[in-house]
Design a protein around this motif. Sequence first.
Motif, short mmCIF file in Angstrom:
data_model
loop_
_atom_site.label_atom_id
_atom_site.label_comp_id
_atom_site.label_asym_id
_atom_site.label_seq_id
_atom_site.Cartn_x
_atom_site.Cartn_y
_atom_site.Cartn_z
N ASP A 102 -0.57 -1.60 -2.40
CA ASP A 102 -1.65 -1.32 -3.27
C ASP A 102 -2.79 -0.26 -2.31
O ASP A 102 -2.29 -0.15 -1.01
CB ASP A 102 -2.45 -2.13 -3.64
CG ASP A 102 -1.60 -3.18 -4.72
OD1 ASP A 102 -2.71 -2.72 -5.42
OD2 ASP A 102 -1.38 -4.26 -4.43
N ALA A 156 -4.83 -4.74 -3.36
CA ALA A 156 -4.01 -6.42 -3.04
C ALA A 156 -4.30 -7.36 -3.21
O ALA A 156 -3.60 -7.73 -3.69
CB ALA A 156 -3.77 -5.72 -1.12
N TYR A 190 -1.06 -12.60 1.32
CA TYR A 190 -1.33 -10.87 1.71
C TYR A 190 -1.63 -11.20 2.89
O TYR A 190 -1.85 -11.45 3.94
CB TYR A 190 -2.67 -10.81 1.01
CG TYR A 190 -3.84 -9.53 1.94
CD1 TYR A 190 -3.51 -8.45 1.61
CD2 TYR A 190 -4.35 -9.70 2.49
CE1 TYR A 190 -4.00 -7.34 2.04
CE2 TYR A 190 -4.96 -8.42 3.28
CZ TYR A 190 -4.92 -7.19 2.55
OH TYR A 190 -4.99 -6.08 3.40
#
Length: 444
Positions: free
Chosen positions: A164, A170, A290
């Motif tokens: 992203d 993201a 993440y």
Amino acid sequence: MRLSRYFLPVLKETPSEAQIASHRLMLRAGMIKQSSAGIYSWLPLGFKVLRKLENIVHEEQVRAGHIPMLMPTLQSADLWRESGRYDAYGPEMLRIRDRQDRDLLYGPTNEELITDIFRSHVGSYRDLPLTLYHIQWKFRDEIRPRFGVMRGREFLMKDGYNFDLTKEDALHAYNRHLVSYLRTYERMGLQAIPMRAESGPIGGDNTHEFLVLAETGESGVFYDSEITDLRFGDREIDYNSVEQCAEILEEFTSRYARTDDMHDQDAFEAQVPEDRRREARGIEVGQIFYFGTKYSEPMGATVQGPDGKAVPVHMGSHGIGVSRLVGAIIEASHDEKGIIWPEGVTPFHAGIVNLKQGDSEADGACEAIYASLQALGLEPLYDDRDERAGGKFATMDLIGLPWRITVGPRGLKNGVVELTSRRTSQSEELPPEQAVEKLAKIYL
Ligand code: P5A
């Protein structure tokens, strides 16, 4: 499938090496055979369940907008030197040298390989967002492989990677994965609770593990008992909707739920009334991460942003332990007689037990039921062996098909067969066509 023609090497004896129910039952039901420590062959029955789980994972990934592909098991060490993980990963990584003296490794995960693919082919923010995934064997040279497929050295993982432009995007990808995982596990008949956890060698601060509560689980967990009342159910959601995904994440993660590495007793006591505090064990069946630019920055995975400047992409990775799930489902669903498959993952939809093989009426009725189930697109397993009834029942109970149709001369005289639920043991007598109809209603 006719049992007389199948390959179902059930074991009479309980294998002594197996310490937990799922491992014992997978060996006894002829689902797997160990080839060396933590490495298994998947025999036909086990392979069928594994394929069913893979299908559910694929369907739910594609529903969420993620794109399937396939990367190899062997990877070049050079890529891992770029990210700095070749040395950092330690002895869990199986390192291999080829005849040209090049360093290879059997992939324990694929962040580097996918980042290399991305940087070779994507250059503009217009190509984002992008999430690619595959289902592929991994190898981790676990110091103590145990509990069968639960902690193997070679194991099947679904791993997905999002790319992203911004952190915000993201994080939506992260939330979207969380939502699609909730749906995936429920379809497998499991409740998997997202819990705050450590990120380990994958990296990043944002991570949730999905845990199935089970006494034999390897992780200690602390949670608010209210969480176990939550169900995803059959709600329709738009995976592109930032709000919807964020709301579901909030619903499923706002209560206290942490693995023991992240547990904070003071916070637990402050947030959860005493009667709702639970300490238990769980099986980790997935984890989402993440980690921002941890791989994209050192490996030069950049895109040109709207302002023309090159920026490293924000990434996350998301894993489901597909082979471990076979064990986890059995841990969550078995009794003293054997496995009890949830209908969504059962290797065969129903068993047909012929109580008097060779009796023309019983044989004829079984053949007719077998053919009608197949015509509906269902897969029956017909025990057509010349064995006593007790042995046939024991095999069916062990391998855990959710429904059994028992056919014998005595019932047939009254025009009925018996339909039995493996889960409740309840039976009803009904004409063969009605038994078939009932299964059609359940499955189709
Ligand atoms: C996420 C995808 C990762 O590797 N990289 C790609 C990230 N995450 S993870 O948590 O380390 O692994 C994902 C899931 O794989 C299962 N798993 C195992 N299954 C069986 N045997 C093992 N030795 C094993 N190790 C990990 C777990 O279900 C884990 O959640």
